[in-house]
Scaffold this motif. Structure first.
Motif, short mmCIF file in Angstrom:
data_model
loop_
_atom_site.label_atom_id
_atom_site.label_comp_id
_atom_site.label_asym_id
_atom_site.label_seq_id
_atom_site.Cartn_x
_atom_site.Cartn_y
_atom_site.Cartn_z
N LEU A 134 0.84 -1.19 0.00
CA LEU A 134 0.00 0.00 0.00
C LEU A 134 0.88 1.23 0.00
O LEU A 134 1.78 1.37 0.85
N ARG A 135 0.64 2.13 -0.94
CA ARG A 135 1.42 3.37 -1.01
C ARG A 135 0.48 4.54 -1.29
O ARG A 135 -0.31 4.49 -2.23
N PHE A 149 -3.06 -6.69 8.05
CA PHE A 149 -1.96 -6.13 7.27
C PHE A 149 -0.67 -6.93 7.51
O PHE A 149 0.42 -6.43 7.22
N LEU A 154 3.48 -0.87 4.00
CA LEU A 154 2.66 0.33 4.02
C LEU A 154 3.56 1.56 3.97
O LEU A 154 4.43 1.74 4.84
N VAL A 157 0.69 5.94 4.43
CA VAL A 157 -0.70 5.53 4.67
C VAL A 157 -1.20 6.28 5.91
O VAL A 157 -0.48 6.41 6.90
N LEU A 174 6.40 -0.57 7.91
CA LEU A 174 5.72 0.72 7.88
C LEU A 174 6.73 1.84 7.61
O LEU A 174 7.78 1.90 8.24
N VAL A 177 3.76 5.99 8.08
CA VAL A 177 2.37 5.62 8.34
C VAL A 177 1.87 6.48 9.49
O VAL A 177 2.37 6.40 10.61
#
Length: 221
Positions: A134-135, A149, A154, A157, A174, A177
Motif C-alpha cells: 500500500l502506497r 496487514f 505500508l 498511509v 511501515l 504511516v
C-alpha cells in the motif's frame, strides 16, 4: 491526500460512461463502463472476472457476493454506496481509485498492490491484506475491524477519523504511516509492527501498558 469526488457527476470521465451489459468475463477490458446497481435489471456481476482490466469505471449501488477478480487491474475506478462481500481480489492492482460509503467484508486481497487510493466513510471487516503493498493510501472516517496487514508494506498511509478494531500489523513494514488522526487504535498484536508509524502523545500513553507488557516491564506505584 489523493482527491476523490463524492458524486458520480464529479468524475472527470462521467460523461463518457456507458452502462454495463452482460456478464463479467475473464481477461476482459472494461473501459469507461458504469456498473449501476439501481438500473432496472441490475448489472450481472457474478463473474468470474479474473485477469480483467477496469479503466475509468464506476460502481454505484452494486452488491457483489463471491465474485472473483483475482489478478485483475483497477485504474481510476470509483466505487460508491456498494457492498462487496466475500469477493476474491487476491493479487489485484489498484491505482488512483476511490471507495465512498462502501462495505467491504470478507475480502481476500492478499498480495495486492494498492497505490493512490482513498477509502472514505467505508466499513472494512475481515479483510485480508497480508503481503499487500500500500502506497499513498488514505482511510478517511472508516471502520476497520479485523483487517489483517500482516507482512504487508505500508508507505505514506494515513487513517484520519478512522476507528481501528482488532487490526493486525505483525510483520508489516511501515514507512511514514500516520496514525495520529485515528479515532481509536485497537491493535490485535499490540505494539508489534508499529515500527515506522507516527503516533500522537495521547496514543502513546494509551498504548503504554501494551509496550510495557511486550518489553516484560512491570509497572507498580
Amino acid at each position: 491526500m489523493p482527491s476523490v469526488p463524492d458524486q458520480l457527476a464529479e468524475l472527470p470521465y462521467a460523461h463518457l460512461l456507458i452502462p454495463h451489459t452482460g456478464p463479467l468475463r475473464r481477461d476482459e477490458r472494461y473501459d469507461t463502463v458504469h456498473f449501476d446497481g439501481s438500473a432496472p435489471a441490475g448489472p450481472e456481476l457474478a463473474g468470474p472476472a479474473n485477469g480483467a482490466t477496469f479503466l475509468e469505471c464506476a460502481f454505484t449501488g452494486v452488491e457483489l457476493s463471491g465474485t472473483k477478480f483475482r489478478q485483475a487491474r483497477f485504474n481510476e475506478v470509483w466505487v460508491q454506496g456498494s457492498r462487496w462481500i466475500a469477493v476474491d481480489c487476491a493479487e489485484t492492482e489498484w491505482q488512483d481509485a476511490g471507495f465512498v460509503g462502501t462495505v467491504l467484508a470478507g475480502l481476500t486481497c492478499y498480495g495486492s498492490a494498492v497505490r493512490r487510493v482513498v477509502f472514505r466513510q467505508c466499513k472494512l471487516e475481515a479483510v485480508n491484506l497480508r503481503g499487500a503493498t500500500l502506497r499513498d493510501v488514505v482511510f478517511e472516517d472508516c471502520l476497520l475491524r479485523d483487517v489483517d496487514f500482516g507482512d504487508a508494506k505500508l508507505t505514506e498511509v494515513s487513517f484520519p477519523g478512522s476507528t481501528l478494531e482488532e487490526v493486525r500489523l505483525a510483520g508489516a513494514t511501515l514507512r511514514q504511516v500516520d496514525l495520529r488522526g485515528a479515532a481509536r487504535l485497537g491493535l490485535a498484536d499490540g505494539p508489534n509492527g508499529l515500527r515506522g508509524a507516527v503516533l500522537s502523545t495521547v496514543q502513546l500513553f494509551e498504548l503504554a501498558p501494551q509496550f510495557a507488557q511486550a518489553l516484560g516491564i512491570t509497572v507498580k506505584d
